[in-house]
Write a protein that holds these residues in place. Structure first.
Motif, PDB file in Angstrom:
ATOM      1  N   TYR A 398       0.597   3.782  -7.511  1.00  0.00           N
ATOM      2  CA  TYR A 398       0.023   2.491  -7.859  1.00  0.00           C
ATOM      3  C   TYR A 398      -1.419   2.648  -8.360  1.00  0.00           C
ATOM      4  CZ  TYR A 398       3.844   1.139  -4.732  1.00  0.00           C
ATOM      5  OH  TYR A 398       5.064   1.004  -4.125  1.00  0.00           O
ATOM      6  N   PRO A 399      -1.868   1.760  -9.263  1.00  0.00           N
ATOM      7  CA  PRO A 399      -3.287   1.795  -9.658  1.00  0.00           C
ATOM      8  C   PRO A 399      -4.170   1.331  -8.506  1.00  0.00           C
ATOM      9  CG  PRO A 399      -2.160  -0.074 -10.678  1.00  0.00           C
ATOM     10  CD  PRO A 399      -1.102   0.750 -10.013  1.00  0.00           C
ATOM     11  N   ILE A 400      -5.330   1.989  -8.368  1.00  0.00           N
ATOM     12  CA  ILE A 400      -6.249   1.716  -7.262  1.00  0.00           C
ATOM     13  C   ILE A 400      -7.589   1.274  -7.847  1.00  0.00           C
ATOM     14  CG2 ILE A 400      -7.488   2.693  -5.300  1.00  0.00           C
ATOM     15  CD1 ILE A 400      -5.187   4.609  -4.912  1.00  0.00           C
ATOM     16  N   LYS A 401      -8.141   0.229  -7.266  1.00  0.00           N
ATOM     17  CA  LYS A 401      -9.432  -0.283  -7.702  1.00  0.00           C
ATOM     18  C   LYS A 401     -10.342  -0.474  -6.503  1.00  0.00           C
ATOM     19  CE  LYS A 401      -7.957  -5.132  -7.380  1.00  0.00           C
ATOM     20  NZ  LYS A 401      -7.753  -6.407  -8.102  1.00  0.00           N
ATOM     21  N   THR A 415     -13.591  -2.332 -10.216  1.00  0.00           N
ATOM     22  CA  THR A 415     -13.460  -1.221 -11.147  1.00  0.00           C
ATOM     23  C   THR A 415     -12.237  -0.404 -10.757  1.00  0.00           C
ATOM     24  OG1 THR A 415     -15.855  -1.086 -11.470  1.00  0.00           O
ATOM     25  CG2 THR A 415     -14.548   0.845 -12.094  1.00  0.00           C
ATOM     26  N   GLU A 416     -11.369  -0.126 -11.708  1.00  0.00           N
ATOM     27  CA  GLU A 416     -10.201   0.720 -11.434  1.00  0.00           C
ATOM     28  C   GLU A 416     -10.640   2.172 -11.463  1.00  0.00           C
ATOM     29  OE1 GLU A 416      -6.533   1.771 -14.082  1.00  0.00           O
ATOM     30  OE2 GLU A 416      -6.056  -0.107 -13.029  1.00  0.00           O
ATOM     31  N   ASP A 441     -14.434  -2.642  -0.849  1.00  0.00           N
ATOM     32  CA  ASP A 441     -13.017  -2.629  -0.495  1.00  0.00           C
ATOM     33  C   ASP A 441     -12.238  -1.843  -1.536  1.00  0.00           C
ATOM     34  OD1 ASP A 441     -13.576  -4.236   1.684  1.00  0.00           O
ATOM     35  OD2 ASP A 441     -13.212  -6.092   0.570  1.00  0.00           O
ATOM     36  N   VAL A 442     -11.164  -1.215  -1.086  1.00  0.00           N
ATOM     37  CA  VAL A 442     -10.262  -0.479  -1.975  1.00  0.00           C
ATOM     38  C   VAL A 442      -8.904  -1.153  -1.914  1.00  0.00           C
ATOM     39  CG1 VAL A 442      -9.241   1.758  -2.516  1.00  0.00           C
ATOM     40  CG2 VAL A 442     -11.524   1.650  -1.507  1.00  0.00           C
ATOM     41  N   LEU A 443      -8.356  -1.509  -3.066  1.00  0.00           N
ATOM     42  CA  LEU A 443      -7.106  -2.257  -3.136  1.00  0.00           C
ATOM     43  C   LEU A 443      -6.193  -1.670  -4.202  1.00  0.00           C
ATOM     44  CD1 LEU A 443      -9.620  -4.511  -2.791  1.00  0.00           C
ATOM     45  CD2 LEU A 443      -7.658  -6.028  -2.515  1.00  0.00           C
ATOM     46  N   TYR A 444      -4.901  -1.948  -4.026  1.00  0.00           N
ATOM     47  CA  TYR A 444      -3.949  -1.676  -5.089  1.00  0.00           C
ATOM     48  C   TYR A 444      -4.010  -2.805  -6.114  1.00  0.00           C
ATOM     49  CZ  TYR A 444      -1.640   2.011  -2.376  1.00  0.00           C
ATOM     50  OH  TYR A 444      -1.365   3.155  -1.686  1.00  0.00           O
ATOM     51  N   LYS A 455      -4.526  -4.194   0.296  1.00  0.00           N
ATOM     52  CA  LYS A 455      -5.791  -3.595   0.697  1.00  0.00           C
ATOM     53  C   LYS A 455      -5.562  -2.258   1.389  1.00  0.00           C
ATOM     54  CE  LYS A 455     -10.077  -4.674   3.199  1.00  0.00           C
ATOM     55  NZ  LYS A 455     -10.788  -5.677   4.007  1.00  0.00           N
ATOM     56  N   LEU A 456      -6.214  -1.209   0.879  1.00  0.00           N
ATOM     57  CA  LEU A 456      -6.128   0.113   1.488  1.00  0.00           C
ATOM     58  C   LEU A 456      -7.130   0.293   2.606  1.00  0.00           C
ATOM     59  CD1 LEU A 456      -4.865   0.490  -1.467  1.00  0.00           C
ATOM     60  CD2 LEU A 456      -5.459   2.888  -1.200  1.00  0.00           C
TER      61      LEU A 456
END
Length: 838
Positions: A398-401, A415-416, A441-444, A455-456
């Motif tokens: 999955y893309p992570i931003k 920002t991705e 925060d880091v999210l998909y 949310k990662l």
């Protein structure tokens, strides 16, 4: 050191091990290479694997399965709610929002988390491995579906740690299959890659992955999946068909009876497997299905294909996503490999050919390919195995931003940092400009909702301070996706500039340094200092790629040195602490679960030992009772027979009454009492059986010694070299043993079978060993060596060989004639000597 690979499937598990120069799949205690992913709870113990599945019908509410699809996700997740509609056991929502199982264990209501239940399955697989390998198992590689999120992967690692396993790598299932396929290929190209698509149709999901192979390298290009379509969905189609059929013909309300649904599901699974290998119409028969009614039905493969139209449509939609992969066209695909237990369905194989235009190949073992690939990866990571180099480039699905607050506007920006299908493991360097601690925060980047909670985690960089001038400080943050496919912030560093007055020598060195540095060789810190003067990009963050984060620090240090020599501003790096909030178990919770698992393992072990002790008593009762009327009948008198039979009957009644549930020591004591009555009888039986062999062996040894004595008295050459005193010693020993043998030979021959013998087999064998130990060294004494006769010498005093003698005779023919009479004279003298001797 253990080198194993574990494939945790939704329905079954497989274990592969690297040994003897290859990879093999090991079997469990039932000699099956697969172990069902089932965990059941009872009043006294747990059942794991085969026994749990066998007891599913009788222990329906306490038998857990399909928990692989529940791990790492929230209870209110729509995917979880859809899954829980088909399970017969009780579930609940835990305080942290995850799924909990309500079961009756040890006659109490208990609630277990999904990672706990998965850890129980790991415990069983670890036990199977240790039993097969005869060593302690700790290191392993575990497979996970490629679509698993960060939270799901963390939960699997937590479960393995609870079970005492050290996971060297969480390996994506398609990657494991590709490794098992490509590692042994000897015809891989060096330049143009060979593109292969691996399609895995398992019990609950579909995964299709494109891979590029070159010599010694494997690169995953991309993947598509459907996590709600697998072999069990084909089973459900059959179930729905027969539910309607039985409702019309037998008037049965099957959907309201969970036990009946499970039985029908099991029979439909068997029917599906039969139809995969047979195109004829096949029957289904279930006795006492519901309300004491027997039901039956029939199914054709063509009808099965028709009713699975919806499943086929979903398959097509999944496969056609390959058109979105860059640099991969249908014509570029060299081969399509299918794996997974459900890929045996003929309709599935025909669909593969329609979509990809190529005949699907079954080069790999459909069921064991994933486990074998994991074991191969474990051997590569293990220092105990030497494996040839084979590079693996995996992907994250999955893309992570990252989402953070801008410094000036206080608005959230994003920002991705990792796009979909980005290579892993990988590290990216992020540069922030802040005056105080900050959180991001880091999210998909999820638009479909398939990842559950996107949310990662949240990460806070602590101890950030402004510059002495009050400006923003540069903070370097390393964002990393590790070998497990899990995101983390590996480090954070604050960059400070320190003003130093250079010495005259340093000024001279600085003046000698050229000012015009080529663009491609400009130090990193020099470029960053320029960006400081110009202001940070976008005012907040700058992102740089790093080569897996392994050589970045070294490169930074190497590039700082020349800058420090030519600049008055020295750069100082300060490591900053990072506070992480990620969806994984805390250390306290993990330790608590480890302790609970250890207690349950001890409980299982204690119950097993108690059951084994009880079974030993029961086995002895039935076995000895049967032998009393057969081979042991003549070895027991009437009085003993009555006593032992009475005690056997009492023990049998006790086992099914008071002895139904006792401590292990009670069963051991009861078995010892039984043996106290039965062992004398068994002793007489074994002595009777083995005594003739032992007496014959002693007699043979005595006869051998007697023959040796006769040979010596006859002055035969065999024993002529032995001293007389030694032979007299042998004779004395032989007479003693012969007397002992004759004394007991007659008494044993007339001994009744039900009486104890005056001498045992062990005593007879001891007499034989004593005889041979005392006599054999004397009789086997080697003969003294005899000196060989002196050899003829030649003129030089050396031994004369046949060839030399031949040469001499030849040379004598060429010698002068005066030498001939002496030779003839010597010959005539030799003849006269022979004549005189005769």
């Amino acid at each position: 050191m253990s080198v194993i690979g574990i494939d945790i499937g939704n329905e079954n598990c497989y274990i592969a091990v690297a040994r003897a120069g290859g990879i093999e799949t090991i079997a469990n205690e039932y000699s099956q290479r697969l172990t069902p992913t089932y965990v059941a709870f009872g009043e006294k113990t747990r059942d794991l694997g085969v026994t749990a599945k066998n007891k599913q019908i009788t222990n329906l509410r306490n038998t857990l399965f399909s928990f692989k699809r529940l791990i790492g996700r929230k209870y209110k997740d729509p995917v979880i709610q859809q899954e829980l509609q088909y399970v017969p056991f009780q579930t609940c929502e835990l305080p942290n929002g995850e799924v909990g199982f309500q079961v009756n264990y040890l006659q109490e209501q208990n609630v277990f988390t999904v990672p706990q239940v998965m850890a129980m399955m790991f415990t069983k697989l670890k036990e199977i491995s240790e039993s097969n390998l005869k060593i302690k198992v700790q290191d392993c590689v575990v497979s996970v579906p490629i679509y698993y999120t960060d939270a799901e992967r963390r939960a699997i690692l937590d479960s393995a740690e609870i079970a005492g396993l050290n996971v060297l790598r969480l390996m994506n299932e398609p990657t494991a299959v590709a490794l098992a396929y490509g590692f042994y290929k000897q015809d891989l190209p060096d330049d143009k890659p060979k593109n292969v698509v691996f399609v895995d149709l398992g019990n609950s999901s579909l995964q299709a992955t494109a891979c590029a192979f070159t010599k010694g390298k494997l690169k995953i290009l991309g993947s598509t999946w459907n996590r709600n379509l697998g072999g069990r969905d084909f089973d459900n189609v059959l179930v729905r068909h027969f539910v309607e059929d039985f409702n019309q013909r037998y008037k049965l309300d099957i959907l309201n009876n969970k036990r009946a649904i499970i039985r029908l599901l099991q029979e439909c699974e068997k029917l599906k497997k039969q139809m995969s290998a047979n195109s004829l119409e096949l029957p289904i028969n279930i006795e006492c299905f519901m309300e004491d009614k027997d039901v039956s039905g029939r199914m054709k493969r063509c009808l099965f294909t028709y009713v699975t139209y919806i499943c086929i449509k979903m398959l097509k939609q999944s496969f056609h996503k390959f058109s979105d992969l860059p640099d991969l066209k249908p014509d570029d695909i060299d081969s399509v490999q299918v794996v997974g237990g459900s890929s045996r369905i003929p309709a599935f194989k025909s669909l593969i050919q329609k979509v990809f235009g190529k005949e699907p190949s079954t080069t790999l073992n459909l069921d064991e390919a994933v486990a074998r690939g994991c074991a191969l990866q474990c051997a590569m990571l293990s220092p105990t195995f030497k494996v040839r180099d084979f590079s693996i480039t995996d992907i994250q699905p999955y893309p992570i931003k990252i989402v953070y607050k801008a410094v000036k506007t206080e608005e959230e920006s994003e920002t991705e940092i990792f796009p979909a299908f980005h290579a892993v493991p990988y590290t990216r360097l992020l540069t922030f400009y802040r005056t105080e601690p900050f959180t991001f925060d880091v999210l998909y980047t999820d638009k479909t909702g398939s990842v559950g909670v996107p949310k990662l985690g949240s990460f806070t960089v602590m101890n950030v301070t402004p510059t002495p001038e009050g400006e923003s400080t540069k903070v370097k943050v390393k964002a990393r996706i590790n070998i497990h496919g899990i995101f983390s912030i590996s480090s954070a560093t604050m960059i400070e500039k320190v003003n130093v007055v250079p010495s005259e020598q340093e000024n001279a060195q600085t003046s000698e340094t050229p000012n015009n540095v080529p663009e491609n060789k400009k130090p990193e810190e020099a470029m960053e200092s320029e960006s400081d003067n110009a202001g940070p990009p976008n005012g907040d963050i700058n992102s740089e790629e790093m080569n897996d984060g392994k050589s970045s620090d070294k490169q930074d240090n190497d590039k700082k040195e020349p800058e420090q020599k030519k600049s008055k501003n020295l750069v100082k790096s300060i490591d900053l602490p990072i506070k992480s909030e990620v969806p994984s178990l805390t250390k306290e919770a993990l330790n608590l679960f480890v302790e609970k698992e250890s207690k349950m393992i001890q409980q299982d072990k204690m119950e097993k030992e108690k059951a084994d002790a009880k079974n030993a008593v029961e086995e002895y009762v039935y076995d000895f009772r049967g032998k009393l009327g057969a081979e042991l009948e003549k070895f027991v008198n009437d009085q003993e027979r009555d006593v032992i039979r009475q005690f056997l009957d009492e023990t049998e009644n006790w086992l099914y009454d008071e002895g139904e549930d006792q401590q292990k020591s009670v069963y051991v004591e009861r078995l010892n009492k039984l043996k106290k009555h039965g062992d004398p009888i068994m002793f007489r039986y074994t002595e009777w059986e083995q005594r003739p062999v032992a007496m014959n062996a002693l007699g043979s040894s005595l006869q051998m010694v007697h023959k040796a004595l006769q040979s010596y008295e006859a002055k035969e050459e065999t024993y002529a070299h032995i001293e007389k005193e030694d032979m007299m010693k042998v004779k004395s020993i032989w007479e003693q043993k012969e007397q002992w043998h004759g004394q007991y030979l007659h008494s044993l021959a007339n001994l009744p079978p039900h009486q104890n013998p005056p001498v045992t087999v062990s005593q007879i064998m001891k007499e034989k060993e004593d005889l041979e130990r005392q006599v054999c060294p004397i009789l086997n004494k080697p003969k003294p060596k005899v000196e060989p006769p002196p050899e003829d010498k030649n003129v030089n005093g050396q031994p004369q060989t046949d060839s030399e003698m031949q040469d001499t005779s030849n040379s004598s023919e060429k010698a002068e004639k005066p030498a001939q009479p002496s030779a003839e004279k010597a010959s005539s003298e030799g003849q006269s000597e022979n004549m005189e001797t005769n």
